[in-house]
Enzyme design. Sequence first.
Site, short mmCIF file in Angstrom:
data_model
loop_
_atom_site.label_atom_id
_atom_site.label_comp_id
_atom_site.label_asym_id
_atom_site.label_seq_id
_atom_site.Cartn_x
_atom_site.Cartn_y
_atom_site.Cartn_z
N GLU A 79 0.85 -1.19 0.00
CA GLU A 79 0.00 0.00 0.00
C GLU A 79 0.88 1.23 0.00
OE1 GLU A 79 -1.84 3.43 1.91
OE2 GLU A 79 -0.27 2.22 2.77
N CYS A 111 -4.37 -3.68 2.62
CA CYS A 111 -3.59 -4.74 3.27
C CYS A 111 -3.82 -6.12 2.65
CB CYS A 111 -3.91 -4.77 4.76
SG CYS A 111 -3.68 -3.17 5.53
N HIS A 233 -5.30 -11.01 9.67
CA HIS A 233 -4.67 -9.71 9.41
C HIS A 233 -4.79 -8.92 10.72
CE1 HIS A 233 -3.78 -5.79 7.99
NE2 HIS A 233 -5.02 -5.36 8.02
N1 COA Z 1 -7.32 -0.27 30.01
C1 COA Z 1 -7.69 -1.25 29.16
N2 COA Z 1 -8.38 -1.03 28.01
C2 COA Z 1 -8.69 0.25 27.71
C3 COA Z 1 -8.34 1.32 28.56
C4 COA Z 1 -7.63 1.01 29.77
N3 COA Z 1 -7.26 1.98 30.60
N4 COA Z 1 -8.79 2.46 27.99
C5 COA Z 1 -9.39 2.11 26.82
N5 COA Z 1 -9.35 0.79 26.66
C6 COA Z 1 -9.84 -0.02 25.54
C7 COA Z 1 -11.20 0.41 25.02
O1 COA Z 1 -12.25 -0.11 25.80
C8 COA Z 1 -11.15 -0.18 23.63
O2 COA Z 1 -11.38 -1.56 23.67
P1 COA Z 1 -12.62 -2.22 22.87
O3 COA Z 1 -12.43 -1.82 21.45
O4 COA Z 1 -12.45 -3.67 23.08
O5 COA Z 1 -13.84 -1.63 23.45
C9 COA Z 1 -9.70 -0.01 23.21
O6 COA Z 1 -8.97 0.20 24.43
C10 COA Z 1 -9.43 1.16 22.29
O7 COA Z 1 -10.04 2.30 22.85
P2 COA Z 1 -10.77 3.37 21.90
O8 COA Z 1 -11.33 4.40 22.75
O9 COA Z 1 -11.67 2.69 20.93
O10 COA Z 1 -9.47 3.92 21.13
P3 COA Z 1 -9.38 5.04 20.03
O11 COA Z 1 -10.66 5.73 19.80
O12 COA Z 1 -8.21 5.87 20.45
O13 COA Z 1 -9.01 4.26 18.66
C11 COA Z 1 -8.39 2.63 17.07
C12 COA Z 1 -8.48 2.98 18.57
C13 COA Z 1 -7.85 1.23 16.94
C14 COA Z 1 -9.75 2.72 16.41
C15 COA Z 1 -7.39 3.63 16.39
O14 COA Z 1 -6.12 3.43 16.92
C16 COA Z 1 -7.32 3.46 14.89
O15 COA Z 1 -8.15 3.99 14.14
N6 COA Z 1 -6.32 2.71 14.37
C17 COA Z 1 -6.21 2.38 12.96
C18 COA Z 1 -6.92 1.08 12.71
C19 COA Z 1 -6.78 0.65 11.29
O16 COA Z 1 -5.71 0.70 10.76
N7 COA Z 1 -7.86 0.26 10.60
C20 COA Z 1 -7.81 -0.03 9.19
C21 COA Z 1 -7.00 -1.20 8.86
S1 COA Z 1 -7.89 -2.70 8.88
#
Ligand code: COA
Length: 390
Positions: A79, A111, A233
């Site tokens: 990519e 991917c 993945h």
């Molecule tokens: N302890 C443990 N877990 C915790 C926590 C803590 N203190 N605080 C938050 N979490 C958990 C949340 O509950 C959540 O888990 P869940 O999804 O099982 O509910 C997880 O951590 C992530 O928290 P969230 O608030 O959703 O994180 P975010 O809004 O910052 O975003 C992603 C996370 C993954 C969506 C973001 O990093 C992203 O967009 N990444 C890119 C993903 C990608 O590449 N997608 C396309 C390719 S397939």
Amino acid sequence: MIVGIDKIAFFTSPYYIDMTDLANARGEDPNKYLIGIGQQKQSVIPPTQDVVTLAANAADEILDEADKQAIDMVIFGTESGIDQSKSAAIYVQSLLGIGKSARSFEIKQACYGATAGIQMAFDHVTQHPKSKVLVLAADIARYGLNTPGEVTQGGGAVAMLITAQPDILALDGQSAFYSDDIMDFWRPAYRREALVDGHYSTDVYIDFFNRTWNQYQAQTNRHLDDFKAIAFHLPFTKMGLKALRSVVHDHPSAVGLLEQFEFSRQYNALVGNLYTGSLYLSLLSLLANSDDLKPGDRIGLFSYGSGAQGEFYSGKIIADLQSQKLAEPVNHLLNNRIKLTISEYEKMYQQGLPMNGRDYEFDITKDHNRFVLAGRKANRRLYKDTKNRI
Ligand code: COA
């Protein structure tokens, strides 16, 4: 005839950051990154490595001279390719001295590219059993500093040799696929960083997994208890866990599949996302780390490329799989990396060839890998083979 993965190798940068350090710098609870996202460390790619050198360094570990002569197809899934026209495959073919009687090209679908490459390789070798196909999967995952996606960056390459009578995984030749026009992750040609709707992407990924898994079951009459493990993945390792949990529930195979999943995410949690290579790093992690794989065990593989394309397919472990031999080079690579502070990482992240096309020379004295990117002259990337001093 059996066709499948005969050799597999992984390569990444010698630099990483710790996810606890990143969480502290970004004002997040470290457990969000370590448990909630499922990542421990993240590879940081120096400017002297790009997808071409990452892939060439990976393939260099596994190819002997006989392979280089027998390879008649080089397929590069990426990519984050380095040219809008010329494929990264041609560069790698030349750097490695692979014979010129070959088809060399690049495949792009986020991917998913390397999976298309493997399916094409499978068909080609089935038709031409003496052929060998080199499938390369290399990417540098960039979302941007201080973005929600930052914790899911990473980078590296997986190289696989697809042959008849393979030594690692015999592909079943059955797969189920599904695609739809989805805006969950994309990168317009003018951007170095991806655009992503991460929560939506996770939902689509789980949906595509369920669709392709159901379709595969209907096609093959194989079900959960026919599988020793399923490799996913893994943009971040929690994503695969969510998908697996969505189908195992309280099935008798759930405990075993969840146990094997832990082996399959070990390396990915230490490297981060490598887009096209991510599923295959997870497969390698499973093969190298599981203490319970036997010849004939069936492994499922779920490939997902945003935009979006999903595919579920499978293969069986070959009789004399040598886990230790697979684990040694990866463990050596990952155990000997240099930890960067967050400010060192931020500085390295901003480096790279200037976007205006001007000539540029990198200091390559600190990059001790065989293939390095030395700079650019007259709009041509300058690659160096430090072993042969080219
Ligand atoms: N302890 C443990 N877990 C915790 C926590 C803590 N203190 N605080 C938050 N979490 C958990 C949340 O509950 C959540 O888990 P869940 O999804 O099982 O509910 C997880 O951590 C992530 O928290 P969230 O608030 O959703 O994180 P975010 O809004 O910052 O975003 C992603 C996370 C993954 C969506 C973001 O990093 C992203 O967009 N990444 C890119 C993903 C990608 O590449 N997608 C396309 C390719 S397939």
